[in-house]
Design an enzyme around this catalytic site. Structure first.
Site, PDB file in Angstrom:
ATOM      1  N   ASP A  79      43.027  39.874  46.583  1.00  0.00           N
ATOM      2  CA  ASP A  79      43.574  41.135  46.103  1.00  0.00           C
ATOM      3  C   ASP A  79      44.953  40.811  45.538  1.00  0.00           C
ATOM      4  OD1 ASP A  79      43.153  44.066  45.909  1.00  0.00           O
ATOM      5  OD2 ASP A  79      45.076  44.080  46.932  1.00  0.00           O
ATOM      6  N   SER A  80      45.276  41.417  44.408  1.00  0.00           N
ATOM      7  CA  SER A  80      46.526  41.034  43.767  1.00  0.00           C
ATOM      8  C   SER A  80      47.191  42.215  43.100  1.00  0.00           C
ATOM      9  CB  SER A  80      46.254  39.927  42.749  1.00  0.00           C
ATOM     10  OG  SER A  80      45.226  40.322  41.874  1.00  0.00           O
ATOM     11  N   PHE A 162      44.727  38.543  31.164  1.00  0.00           N
ATOM     12  CA  PHE A 162      44.235  39.926  31.242  1.00  0.00           C
ATOM     13  C   PHE A 162      45.349  40.799  31.820  1.00  0.00           C
ATOM     14  CE2 PHE A 162      43.676  40.347  35.876  1.00  0.00           C
ATOM     15  CZ  PHE A 162      43.806  39.028  36.262  1.00  0.00           C
ATOM     16  N   TYR A 164      48.307  42.737  33.106  1.00  0.00           N
ATOM     17  CA  TYR A 164      49.740  42.803  32.797  1.00  0.00           C
ATOM     18  C   TYR A 164      50.290  41.498  32.227  1.00  0.00           C
ATOM     19  CZ  TYR A 164      49.355  47.016  35.689  1.00  0.00           C
ATOM     20  OH  TYR A 164      48.987  48.244  36.194  1.00  0.00           O
TER      21      TYR A 164
HETATM   22  P1  IMP Z   1      42.529  42.883  41.803  1.00  0.00           P
HETATM   23  O1  IMP Z   1      43.173  41.922  42.716  1.00  0.00           O
HETATM   24  O2  IMP Z   1      41.387  42.308  41.058  1.00  0.00           O
HETATM   25  O3  IMP Z   1      42.259  44.207  42.440  1.00  0.00           O
HETATM   26  O4  IMP Z   1      43.603  43.146  40.653  1.00  0.00           O
HETATM   27  C1  IMP Z   1      44.697  43.976  40.771  1.00  0.00           C
HETATM   28  C2  IMP Z   1      45.352  44.233  39.452  1.00  0.00           C
HETATM   29  O5  IMP Z   1      46.581  43.519  39.406  1.00  0.00           O
HETATM   30  C3  IMP Z   1      44.612  43.788  38.213  1.00  0.00           C
HETATM   31  O6  IMP Z   1      43.717  44.753  37.774  1.00  0.00           O
HETATM   32  C4  IMP Z   1      45.750  43.625  37.225  1.00  0.00           C
HETATM   33  O7  IMP Z   1      46.153  44.850  36.758  1.00  0.00           O
HETATM   34  C5  IMP Z   1      46.852  43.087  38.104  1.00  0.00           C
HETATM   35  N1  IMP Z   1      46.849  41.625  38.092  1.00  0.00           N
HETATM   36  C6  IMP Z   1      46.543  40.792  39.124  1.00  0.00           C
HETATM   37  N2  IMP Z   1      46.628  39.513  38.763  1.00  0.00           N
HETATM   38  C7  IMP Z   1      46.986  39.509  37.457  1.00  0.00           C
HETATM   39  C8  IMP Z   1      47.209  38.464  36.511  1.00  0.00           C
HETATM   40  O8  IMP Z   1      47.076  37.266  36.783  1.00  0.00           O
HETATM   41  N3  IMP Z   1      47.547  38.872  35.280  1.00  0.00           N
HETATM   42  C9  IMP Z   1      47.685  40.162  34.930  1.00  0.00           C
HETATM   43  N4  IMP Z   1      47.483  41.170  35.756  1.00  0.00           N
HETATM   44  C10 IMP Z   1      47.137  40.849  37.029  1.00  0.00           C
END
Ligand code: IMP
Length: 213
Positions: A79-80, A162, A164
């Protein structure tokens, strides 16, 4: 117990490729949920990256367990998010949902740049954060966290990556993460760093005689 494969709880093919590259030296098969034949509608309602990653990996581990397919399988999830200091670390764990899940990143990125209008370089600090969670076949759980520090730019730049990436400027490279090659980004990214830390934990467990994987 022998570990044969890692199932990564994501439907994102791009992520799987990145993860396969970083984990290649473990010598394990790395599958997406789709490859493993698992589908789960998971609500990520945790308040930290770690909680959300655990929610995902537990849900997929439970699906595999119900089907008797968990043996030899490590379930991993991430999760990020993006934290902007000037915005009190927003959008943070809500990064994917910021301004609505279906809103384009053109609009989200333009909005964030606008919210930082007139803010000088030193106060444009930001970071991408990533937590990785693992559920082992015996139910043990592990987490790791990786970060990349940077600044919010003044305009979108670059076509790679992708989300941001086009507004996330990395001083060390003098470019945004959308201007880095995949390989450059993996070497320094939050996800790359978190995965490498998790890989060390997995290697350590695998090497320990008392409680091997
Ligand atoms: P998830 O971890 O797939 O839920 O991602 C969370 C959201 O954080 C993503 O949809 C992006 O908006 C943003 N995000 C996470 N990692 C990156 C990255 O490496 N580049 C750009 N946006 C990121």
């Amino acid at each position: 117990m022998t570990i044969k494969r890692i199932v990564f709880a994501t439907g994102n093919a791009g992520k799987i490729k990145e993860i396969q590259a970083i984990l290649a030296d473990l010598g394990l098969e790395v599958l997406s949920m789709k490859d493993a034949g698992v589908s789960a509608d998971i609500e990520e309602d945790g308040s930290t990256y770690e909680e959300n990653a655990l929610i995902k990996s537990r849900a997929v581990a439970a699906c595999l367990g119900e089907r008797g397919q968990q043996e030899g399988t490590v379930v991993m999830a991430d999760d990020s998010g993006l934290e902007i200091d000037f915005l009190n670390r927003e959008p943070g764990v809500h990064s994917a949902r910021y301004m609505g899940e279906d809103t384009s990143y053109r609009i989200k990125n333009a909005n964030l740049i606008e919210r930082l209008e007139g803010v000088e370089d030193e106060r444009r600090g930001a970071r991408f954060v990533c937590a990785i969670a693992v559920v082992l076949p015996d139910g043990r759980e592990l987490t790791s966290r990786g970060v990349i520090e940077g600044r919010i730019g003044y305009e979108e730049k670059g076509e790679n990556g992708f989300g941001y990436d086009p507004i996330f400027y990395v001083p060390e490279f003098g470019r945004t993460t959308a201007e880095l090659t995949e390989e450059e980004k993996n070497r320094v990214s939050h996800r790359g760093n978190a995965l490498r830390l998790m890989k060390e934990q997995l290697k350590e467990i695998n090497g320990s005689k008392s409680r091997p994987l």
